[in-house]
Design a protein around this motif. Structure first.
Motif, PDB file in Angstrom:
ATOM      1  N   MET B   1      11.572 -87.247  -6.726  1.00  0.00           N
ATOM      2  CA  MET B   1      12.719 -87.025  -7.622  1.00  0.00           C
ATOM      3  C   MET B   1      13.970 -86.902  -6.762  1.00  0.00           C
ATOM      4  N   THR B   2      14.974 -87.634  -7.133  1.00  0.00           N
ATOM      5  CA  THR B   2      16.204 -87.579  -6.341  1.00  0.00           C
ATOM      6  C   THR B   2      17.119 -86.485  -6.878  1.00  0.00           C
ATOM      7  N   ALA B   3      17.920 -85.930  -6.009  1.00  0.00           N
ATOM      8  CA  ALA B   3      18.871 -84.884  -6.413  1.00  0.00           C
ATOM      9  C   ALA B   3      19.984 -85.518  -7.256  1.00  0.00           C
ATOM     10  N   PRO B   4      20.504 -84.785  -8.241  1.00  0.00           N
ATOM     11  CA  PRO B   4      21.587 -85.349  -9.067  1.00  0.00           C
ATOM     12  C   PRO B   4      22.808 -85.619  -8.208  1.00  0.00           C
ATOM     13  N   MET B   5      23.497 -86.751  -8.524  1.00  0.00           N
ATOM     14  CA  MET B   5      24.654 -87.125  -7.711  1.00  0.00           C
ATOM     15  C   MET B   5      25.783 -86.123  -7.925  1.00  0.00           C
ATOM     16  N   GLN B   6      26.374 -85.703  -6.816  1.00  0.00           N
ATOM     17  CA  GLN B   6      27.460 -84.729  -6.893  1.00  0.00           C
ATOM     18  C   GLN B   6      28.693 -85.421  -7.428  1.00  0.00           C
ATOM     19  N   GLN B   7      29.295 -84.833  -8.456  1.00  0.00           N
ATOM     20  CA  GLN B   7      30.520 -85.417  -8.995  1.00  0.00           C
ATOM     21  C   GLN B   7      31.677 -85.047  -8.091  1.00  0.00           C
ATOM     22  N   PRO B   8      32.618 -85.996  -7.893  1.00  0.00           N
ATOM     23  CA  PRO B   8      33.775 -85.658  -7.050  1.00  0.00           C
ATOM     24  C   PRO B   8      34.581 -84.550  -7.716  1.00  0.00           C
ATOM     25  N   PRO B   9      35.149 -83.643  -6.921  1.00  0.00           N
ATOM     26  CA  PRO B   9      35.945 -82.568  -7.514  1.00  0.00           C
ATOM     27  C   PRO B   9      37.227 -83.123  -8.129  1.00  0.00           C
ATOM     28  N   ASP B  10      37.799 -82.364  -9.033  1.00  0.00           N
ATOM     29  CA  ASP B  10      39.038 -82.784  -9.692  1.00  0.00           C
ATOM     30  C   ASP B  10      40.124 -83.093  -8.671  1.00  0.00           C
ATOM     31  N   SER B  11      40.167 -82.309  -7.607  1.00  0.00           N
ATOM     32  CA  SER B  11      41.234 -82.493  -6.613  1.00  0.00           C
ATOM     33  C   SER B  11      41.190 -83.892  -6.004  1.00  0.00           C
ATOM     34  N   SER B  12      39.986 -84.401  -5.753  1.00  0.00           N
ATOM     35  CA  SER B  12      39.921 -85.733  -5.136  1.00  0.00           C
ATOM     36  C   SER B  12      40.285 -86.814  -6.147  1.00  0.00           C
ATOM     37  N   LEU B  13      39.951 -86.589  -7.414  1.00  0.00           N
ATOM     38  CA  LEU B  13      40.333 -87.549  -8.441  1.00  0.00           C
ATOM     39  C   LEU B  13      41.846 -87.561  -8.626  1.00  0.00           C
ATOM     40  N   ILE B  14      42.455 -86.389  -8.569  1.00  0.00           N
ATOM     41  CA  ILE B  14      43.911 -86.297  -8.680  1.00  0.00           C
ATOM     42  C   ILE B  14      44.564 -87.060  -7.532  1.00  0.00           C
ATOM     43  N   GLU B  15      44.035 -86.868  -6.351  1.00  0.00           N
ATOM     44  CA  GLU B  15      44.604 -87.584  -5.182  1.00  0.00           C
ATOM     45  C   GLU B  15      44.519 -89.080  -5.380  1.00  0.00           C
ATOM     46  N   LYS B  16      43.405 -89.528  -5.895  1.00  0.00           N
ATOM     47  CA  LYS B  16      43.233 -90.963  -6.125  1.00  0.00           C
ATOM     48  C   LYS B  16      44.188 -91.456  -7.195  1.00  0.00           C
ATOM     49  N   MET B  17      44.394 -90.628  -8.207  1.00  0.00           N
ATOM     50  CA  MET B  17      45.346 -91.016  -9.255  1.00  0.00           C
ATOM     51  C   MET B  17      46.730 -91.175  -8.682  1.00  0.00           C
ATOM     52  N   MET B  18      47.106 -90.252  -7.787  1.00  0.00           N
ATOM     53  CA  MET B  18      48.434 -90.329  -7.173  1.00  0.00           C
ATOM     54  C   MET B  18      48.597 -91.610  -6.388  1.00  0.00           C
ATOM     55  N   ALA B  19      47.452 -92.106  -5.861  1.00  0.00           N
ATOM     56  CA  ALA B  19      47.495 -93.361  -5.107  1.00  0.00           C
ATOM     57  C   ALA B  19      47.416 -94.560  -6.028  1.00  0.00           C
ATOM     58  N   GLY B  20      47.372 -94.321  -7.338  1.00  0.00           N
ATOM     59  CA  GLY B  20      47.369 -95.418  -8.295  1.00  0.00           C
ATOM     60  C   GLY B  20      45.997 -95.872  -8.748  1.00  0.00           C
ATOM     61  N   ASP B  21      44.979 -95.063  -8.497  1.00  0.00           N
ATOM     62  CA  ASP B  21      43.615 -95.443  -8.865  1.00  0.00           C
ATOM     63  C   ASP B  21      43.371 -95.125 -10.338  1.00  0.00           C
ATOM     64  N   GLU B  22      43.360 -96.171 -11.149  1.00  0.00           N
ATOM     65  CA  GLU B  22      43.190 -95.970 -12.592  1.00  0.00           C
ATOM     66  C   GLU B  22      41.787 -95.466 -12.925  1.00  0.00           C
ATOM     67  N   GLN B  23      40.824 -95.823 -12.116  1.00  0.00           N
ATOM     68  CA  GLN B  23      39.454 -95.385 -12.379  1.00  0.00           C
ATOM     69  C   GLN B  23      39.311 -93.883 -12.187  1.00  0.00           C
ATOM     70  N   ALA B  24      40.157 -93.314 -11.365  1.00  0.00           N
ATOM     71  CA  ALA B  24      40.151 -91.852 -11.215  1.00  0.00           C
ATOM     72  C   ALA B  24      40.574 -91.209 -12.533  1.00  0.00           C
TER      73      ALA B  24
END
Lengths: 265, 190
Positions: B1-24
Motif C-alpha cells: 500500500m502506498t502512502a497518500p500523496m502529500q498535497q502542496p501547502p497553500d503557501s506554495s500554491l500561492i507562490e505559483k499563482m503569483m508566478a502566473g500558474d493558473e493550475q495553482a
C-alpha cells in the motif's frame, strides 16, 4: 495606555457583525488604541468564521470552474500579465464639473462661429486663447463655489469635526473632516505619506447602516488645500476612513485602512 | 500500500499563482470550493447566485495573490470571511456591509494559520462538531445566531425581525457563542 478593556462578550458579537449602535462605536473607538483587545478580536474572528462550517459542503457545478479558468485565461491574454482588476472610479465629482464644462463648451461653440470670418491663421490663435480664457473662467467659478461651500460647512453649528488617525502598522498621517449631514458636504484636509505609484488614497463616509459611501480620492498632501466633497444630504456618518486602493480608486473599499476617525454622536 | 500523496501547502500554491500558474488557482479551487459553496448556498439560498459569488471570490484571489502571505495567514479563513461578506452584501441588496473590521487587502495579519480548516480531514471533523453543537442549542439561541451569521443581521435587526426585546437577543447570541466556544476554539492558538 488603556487601563480598562472592552467587554469580552462584545468581541464575538462584533466579529459576527451583530454588534451595533453605541456599543459598536464604543468598541471600535477602544480598538483603535488597545492592542490587547485587537488580539482578542482577531481570535473572536477566527472563532466566528468557523460557524460557516456548519453549512454542509456542496460541490458547485463543473461549469463554474470552467468559466473561472476561462476568465483567467482571457484576462491574461488581454493584459499579458495578472494585474488588479480596476473599475473606473465613481463619477462623484461629475455634478460639480459638468456645469462649468457645459458653460465652457457653450461659449467655445459661439466663439468658433464668430472666428470663421477672420484669417485662418489669426483665427486659430485667437480661438486657442479664447479656449484658455474659458477654462480659466470655469475654474475660477468652480473655485468660488468650492470656497463658498467650505465656508458654509465650517460655519454651520450642526457641522461635526472628525479627526482621522493613523492605523496601527499603517503609513504615518492624519486628517480632519468637517462634515454637515444636512448640507451633504464634507471638507477634508490632511497629510499622509505618499502612496505607491500604483495606489490611490480614497476617502469613505461610513454610515451608521449600509455600505460605505465613496467620497473620492484624496491627495497625500491635502493640508494646504482642503477638498470639498459633495455627498447625499441626510447621510448620518458613523465614521470617515481613508483606504489605500488600486490607482484610480474602487467603487467599494478593498484596500487597507490608512486613517480612521469615528464621529462622536 | 502506498502512502497518500502529500498535497502542496497553500503557501506554495500561492507562490505559483503569483508566478502566473493558473493550475495553482485550480488546485486551490478544488481544495476549498466545496466548503465555500456550501456556506454561500446556505446564505444566498440560490445556487446560481452562490456560483457567481464563488467565481468572483476566486477571481479576486487570482488578482490579489501577490498581497497574501500564506506562511503567516490562513487562506481558507480569508476566503470564508470575504465570501461571507460578499454573499451577505448580495443578499441584502448589493451593498458592501462590513468596512472597518473586514479588510480585503489585509490578509495575513487578520487570520492566523488554522490547520483545522486547512487540513481537509480536520476540517471535516470540525464541521461535524460545529453542526452537532449548534443542534444542541435551544432553538431561539440557534435561530438568533444563524440570523446573525448566515443573514448578516445586527442585534437590532434580529430583535425587529423576531419581535423580541433587544436585551433578549443580545443574551441569546452571547449565550449561544459561549456554549459553542469550546468547540469553536479547538486548536486555536492562544
Amino acid at each position: 495606555m488603556q487601563d480598562s478593556h472592552a467587554n469580552a462578550e462584545d468581541f464575538d458579537l462584533y466579529a459576527l457583525g451583530a454588534l451595533d449602535g453605541q456599543e459598536k462605536q464604543v468598541l471600535e473607538a477602544h480598538l483603535l488604541v488597545c492592542p490587547a483587545c485587537q488580539k482578542e478580536l482577531a481570535r473572536a474572528k477566527q472563532r466566528v468564521l468557523r460557524l460557516g462550517l456548519a453549512a454542509p459542503a456542496m460541490a458547485p457545478r463543473p461549469q463554474v470552474k470552467l468559466a473561472l479558468m476561462e476568465k483567467v485565461k482571457a484576462k491574461r491574454a488581454a493584459t499579458g500579465a495578472r494585474v488588479f482588476e480596476m473599475k473606473p472610479p465613481k463619477k462623484r465629482w461629475g455634478l460639480r464639473f459638468s456645469f462649468g464644462f457645459a458653460i465652457a463648451t457653450a461659449v467655445l461653440a459661439f466663439a468658433t462661429f464668430e472666428l470663421v470670418k477672420i484669417d485662418w491663421e489669426r483665427g486659430k490663435q485667437i480661438k486657442e486663447l479664447q479656449a484658455q480664457l474659458n477654462v480659466a473662467q470655469a475654474k475660477a467659478k468652480l473655485d468660488a463655489q468650492a470656497m463658498e461651500a467650505m465656508a458654509s460647512v465650517t460655519a454651520a453649528p450642526d457641522s461635526t469635526m472628525i479627526t482621522l488617525l493613523q492605523q496601527a502598522g499603517g503609513p504615518p498621517g492624519q486628517a480632519h473632516v468637517v462634515y454637515n449631514a444636512r448640507m451633504g458636504l464634507a471638507v477634508y484636509s490632511g497629510q499622509i505619506v505618499p502612496a505607491p505609484a500604483d495606489k490611490s488614497y480614497q476617502l469613505w463616509l461610513v454610515p451608521s447602516s449600509g455600505a460605505p459611501v465613496d467620497a473620492g480620492l484624496v491627495e497625500p498632501n491635502q493640508e494646504n488645500g482642503a477638498v470639498v466633497v459633495h455627498l447625499t444630504p441626510g447621510l448620518v456618518a458613523k465614521a470617515f476612513a481613508v483606504t489605500m486602493e488600486p490607482a484610480g480608486g474602487r467603487p467599494q473599499p478593498t484596500g487597507p485602512k490608512v486613517l480612521v476617525g469615528v464621529a462622536s454622536s | 500500500m502506498t502512502a497518500p500523496m502529500q498535497q502542496p501547502p497553500d503557501s506554495s500554491l500561492i507562490e505559483k499563482m503569483m508566478a502566473g500558474d493558473e493550475q495553482a488557482l485550480a488546485a486551490i479551487y478544488d481544495r476549498y470550493s466545496g466548503m465555500l459553496f456550501g456556506m454561500l448556498s446556505r446564505i444566498l439560498q440560490d445556487r446560481q447566485a452562490a456560483e457567481e459569488v464563488l467565481q468572483d471570490l476566486f477571481m479576486q484571489l487570482w488578482h490579489n495573490a501577490g498581497q497574501f502571505d500564506a506562511s503567516r495567514g490562513s487562506l481558507p479563513a480569508w476566503l470564508m470571511v470575504i465570501g461571507r461578506n460578499r454573499a451577505i452584501s448580495r443578499l441584502r441588496g448589493g451593498r458592501f456591509r462590513e468596512v472597518l473590521e473586514e479588510n480585503e487587502g489585509d490578509y495575513a495579519s487578520t487570520f492566523a494559520s488554522d490547520q483545522n480548516i486547512e487540513d481537509e480531514a480536520a476540517r471535516s471533523e470540525l464541521a461535524k462538531n460545529v453542526t452537532a453543537a449548534l443542534a444542541t442549542l435551544p432553538a431561539e439561541q440557534r435561530s438568533a445566531l444563524e440570523l446573525a451569521y448566515f443573514e448578516g443581521m445586527t442585534q437590532s435587526e434580529i430583535a425587529a425581525k423576531t419581535g423580541c426585546p433587544l436585551g433578549t437577543v443580545k443574551t441569546r447570541v452571547r449565550t449561544a457563542m459561549q456554549s459553542l466556544r469550546q468547540i469553536l476554539d479547538a486548536g486555536l492558538a492562544r
